[in-house]
Design a protein around this motif. Structure first.
Motif, PDB file in Angstrom:
ATOM      1  N   SER A   1     -54.262  11.922  21.448  1.00 52.02           N
ATOM      2  CA  SER A   1     -55.341  12.805  21.052  1.00 52.02           C
ATOM      3  C   SER A   1     -56.665  12.320  21.638  1.00 52.02           C
ATOM      4  CB  SER A   1     -55.387  12.834  19.532  1.00 52.02           C
ATOM      5  OG  SER A   1     -56.556  13.394  19.091  1.00 52.02           O
TER       6      SER A   1
ATOM      7  N   ALA B   1     -65.505  24.569  23.191  1.00 47.29           N
ATOM      8  CA  ALA B   1     -65.831  23.161  23.421  1.00 47.29           C
ATOM      9  C   ALA B   1     -67.227  23.025  24.022  1.00 47.29           C
ATOM     10  CB  ALA B   1     -64.781  22.519  24.335  1.00 47.29           C
TER      11      ALA B   1
ATOM     12  N   VAL C   1     -54.993   8.041  10.869  1.00 50.41           N
ATOM     13  CA  VAL C   1     -54.496   9.304  11.428  1.00 50.41           C
ATOM     14  C   VAL C   1     -54.103  10.249  10.299  1.00 50.41           C
ATOM     15  CG1 VAL C   1     -52.570  10.336  12.696  1.00 50.41           C
ATOM     16  CG2 VAL C   1     -53.773   8.371  13.647  1.00 50.41           C
TER      17      VAL C   1
ATOM     18  N   ARG D   1     -66.179  24.175  12.537  1.00 52.47           N
ATOM     19  CA  ARG D   1     -65.442  25.057  13.418  1.00 52.47           C
ATOM     20  C   ARG D   1     -65.882  26.518  13.215  1.00 52.47           C
ATOM     21  NH1 ARG D   1     -61.027  25.656  16.171  1.00 52.47           N
ATOM     22  NH2 ARG D   1     -59.876  27.575  15.888  1.00 52.47           N
TER      23      ARG D   1
ATOM     24  N   LEU E   1     -55.999  13.628   9.101  1.00 53.42           N
ATOM     25  CA  LEU E   1     -55.180  14.844   9.097  1.00 53.42           C
ATOM     26  C   LEU E   1     -55.337  15.557   7.748  1.00 53.42           C
ATOM     27  CD1 LEU E   1     -53.240  16.121  11.114  1.00 53.42           C
ATOM     28  CD2 LEU E   1     -51.380  14.889  10.042  1.00 53.42           C
ATOM     29  N   LEU E   2     -55.336  14.791   6.662  1.00 54.30           N
ATOM     30  CA  LEU E   2     -55.478  15.376   5.319  1.00 54.30           C
ATOM     31  C   LEU E   2     -56.848  15.997   5.126  1.00 54.30           C
ATOM     32  CD1 LEU E   2     -53.792  12.947   2.838  1.00 54.30           C
ATOM     33  CD2 LEU E   2     -52.848  14.693   4.330  1.00 54.30           C
ATOM     34  N   ARG E   3     -57.856  15.366   5.722  1.00 53.40           N
ATOM     35  CA  ARG E   3     -59.206  15.885   5.556  1.00 53.40           C
ATOM     36  C   ARG E   3     -59.451  17.098   6.424  1.00 53.40           C
ATOM     37  NH1 ARG E   3     -63.643  11.481   5.986  1.00 53.40           N
ATOM     38  NH2 ARG E   3     -62.846  11.469   8.104  1.00 53.40           N
ATOM     39  N   GLY E   4     -58.455  17.397   7.296  1.00 53.76           N
ATOM     40  CA  GLY E   4     -58.600  18.582   8.129  1.00 53.76           C
ATOM     41  C   GLY E   4     -59.669  18.435   9.188  1.00 53.76           C
ATOM     42  N   SER E   5     -59.822  17.205   9.702  1.00 53.15           N
ATOM     43  CA  SER E   5     -60.806  17.034  10.768  1.00 53.15           C
ATOM     44  C   SER E   5     -60.294  17.742  12.014  1.00 53.15           C
ATOM     45  CB  SER E   5     -61.035  15.557  11.046  1.00 53.15           C
ATOM     46  OG  SER E   5     -59.819  14.910  11.263  1.00 53.15           O
ATOM     47  N   ARG E   6     -61.169  17.893  12.982  1.00 55.41           N
ATOM     48  CA  ARG E   6     -60.852  18.657  14.167  1.00 55.41           C
ATOM     49  C   ARG E   6     -59.753  17.945  14.961  1.00 55.41           C
ATOM     50  NH1 ARG E   6     -63.456  19.134  19.405  1.00 55.41           N
ATOM     51  NH2 ARG E   6     -62.839  21.135  20.257  1.00 55.41           N
ATOM     52  N   GLY E   7     -58.571  18.520  14.986  1.00 55.71           N
ATOM     53  CA  GLY E   7     -57.462  17.905  15.708  1.00 55.71           C
ATOM     54  C   GLY E   7     -57.031  16.623  15.034  1.00 55.71           C
ATOM     55  N   LEU E   8     -56.270  15.871  15.742  1.00 61.37           N
ATOM     56  CA  LEU E   8     -55.794  14.610  15.219  1.00 61.37           C
ATOM     57  C   LEU E   8     -56.751  13.553  15.703  1.00 61.37           C
ATOM     58  CD1 LEU E   8     -52.949  13.645  13.994  1.00 61.37           C
ATOM     59  CD2 LEU E   8     -52.629  12.770  16.277  1.00 61.37           C
TER      60      LEU E   8
ATOM     61  N   ARG F   1     -59.343  14.264  24.222  1.00 58.52           N
ATOM     62  CA  ARG F   1     -60.801  14.361  24.085  1.00 58.52           C
ATOM     63  C   ARG F   1     -61.515  13.957  25.376  1.00 58.52           C
ATOM     64  NH1 ARG F   1     -59.910  12.963  18.926  1.00 58.52           N
ATOM     65  NH2 ARG F   1     -60.048  10.760  19.400  1.00 58.52           N
TER      66      ARG F   1
END
Lengths: 315, 315
Positions: free
Chosen positions: B225, B263, B130, B279, B134-141, B229
């Protein structure tokens, strides 16, 4: 440094009335200057002394009053004793400070007949909030919203955060380059040791590990999570699980995926005024979908969620 | 310590065939023992030496083969040179290691005609994932899922993670209390320095700040999360924005809230086989909804997203 470019300042109606929460720290001082430069006329500056900074707080209040005056904005100054409230009510510092602010803003809102409040939270605050909420194990990931209607003292107050995508360093850099001053450490609104540690220890450590500034990633994650919530709201509405009497229609509810059932039940309980909605409570409520299970589940406040004749309803 | 209670081991069909990814470390050794104790018969142990542990890896492989043999399970051992792949392809260690594992598991899946793979990821891995995402900035958590179908070498492989709610310490505690041994540091599957720092620096720091173990909070956030989805998937289906030719129907799309429009477009582009969906690309695609805007947007791979006669479609 150039003036921070924020579309909101250009788009927002200049003649509307706005309350602005101004501590005197760099962020809120930047907000106030930006409002003035963009030609906002009807700004009411609201400054609350949380009673946490001793004598420095008098200086903060004077600084804010003087700045407001120089723009021709009226200034409301209030004073709270947050520590006393903490001791009396047994609240955390965070909760007591938030309640003091809400009470003060509600007062200003009533007095000036203004349902709109501008706050100076920026992207770095947002990154801290995301981490903070993540640590507290709140439902999913969540941050602050650019626009959010709070119920404060029984009345709606729209909180706007136009700087939520701006970086702290850019705001300070701009103030400094314009030779505009602020009160250092006028961090009335953020008196929390844990949040300071997120800022000074966790965010730098995470950025070191990721080998880049992770603030943007955290802000993006919060945005994406708020999109998810909008989609959830649409889905709950689209599912149309209420009968004409406003009770949950079980045959309809049963056609939905379990995740959406939970969201519908959550929404139903919240709009029925059930306080303290935990994930666990929603899961126990979902057990009522099974006709072989128990016919009722206790809710907080002595209420009950009951299954009868193909419907779920609170009583 | 009691045997870790995981409903999956009781509920899953014992006679089905399962591949199990076993490094020889405590987590996967616990998985293997649990499978055996619960009477699973058709387990094929799959051990990949990533070529990262020098001589110790020979010991790991022997240990796993012996343990598999003692349960009467066949064992597939493979060897990869992950560093060489890194150098050749310019991949990160993480990517190269993952690709080597996928190729190996695909091989085992074909050979044993088994589309199901058990992995030993637990709640502590999930918390790291998680944070990492989060650090990689993926879409949402996002975290790992308990059940997930991967397309590996063109074929579906169902990955199951029955231990995803179990804590590392509980698994090790159980092994130790049963005097069962494992290979220390057989962390073939987690060779990443950044992830180690999340485990050894970030998680303890966050727990210290929150004054409790934050792993559960992170795991809960990932679960929530993943619920979001599922709801999004339902909403996209419900929105029904495709015309009979499978193109996006603009009048329908325009009735949706912008979050759901994004979406739907994301889903359409992905199912049209557009790689590298960012994005930013989706936002540029959404600009096509405006008839006064540009009529087409370039996609990766020389393709185009085009607006014509009230439809959006890739070409």
């Amino acid at each position: 440094m150039p003036i921070p470019e924020v579309a909101w300042f250009d788009a927002a109606p200049k003649r509307k009335r706005y309350l602005a929460g101004i501590s005197g720290g760099a962020d809120s001082v930047a907000l106030l200057h930006l409002l003035h430069r963009h030609g906002f006329r009807e700004v009411i500056v609201c400054h609350l002394d949380h009673g946490l900074r001793g004598r420095a707080s008098t200086g903060d209040a004077r600084f804010v009053e003087k700045l407001a005056g120089s723009f021709g904005y009226p200034c409301e100054s209030g004073k709270a004793d947050v520590r006393a409230v903490m001791r009396e009510k047994g609240d955390s510092l965070e909760t007591a400070a938030r309640e003091a602010r809400h009470a003060f803003f509600a007062l200003c809102s009533r007095k000036h007949r203004c349902p709109r409040l501008l706050l100076a939270h920026h992207a770095d605050d947002q990154a801290e909030t995301v981490l903070w909420n993540l640590l507290r194990g709140s439902r999913g990931l969540s941050g602050m919203q650019e626009s959010q209607v709070l119920q404060v003292a029984g009345r709606p107050l729209e909180c706007l955060r136009p700087l939520l995508s701006s970086r702290r360093d850019d705001l300070r850099g701009w103030l400094a380059s314009e030779k505009l001053s602020w009160r250092e450490d006028a961090t009335n609104a953020k008196p929390i040791a844990a949040r300071n540690r997120l800022r000074h220890e966790v965010l730098p450590l995470l950025s070191d590990i990721a080998r880049r500034d992770v603030t943007d990633s955290l802000v993006r994650a919060a945005g994406s999570s708020s999109e998810h919530r909008m989609i959830e709201r649409w889905a709950v509405k689209q599912a149309a699980v209420l009968d004409p009497q406003g009770r949950l229609h079980l045959p309809k509810l049963r056609t939905l995926p379990s995740e959406l059932q939970a969201a519908c039940l959550y929404d139903y309980l919240r709009s029925s005024g059930v306080a303290e909605l935990s994930r666990d409570l929603v899961l126990r409520g979902l057990a009522l979908l099974d006709v072989d299970g128990p016919p009722a589940v206790n809710l907080p406040g002595g209420r009950v969620l009951r299954r009868r004749a193909g419907r779920l309803f609170t009583a």
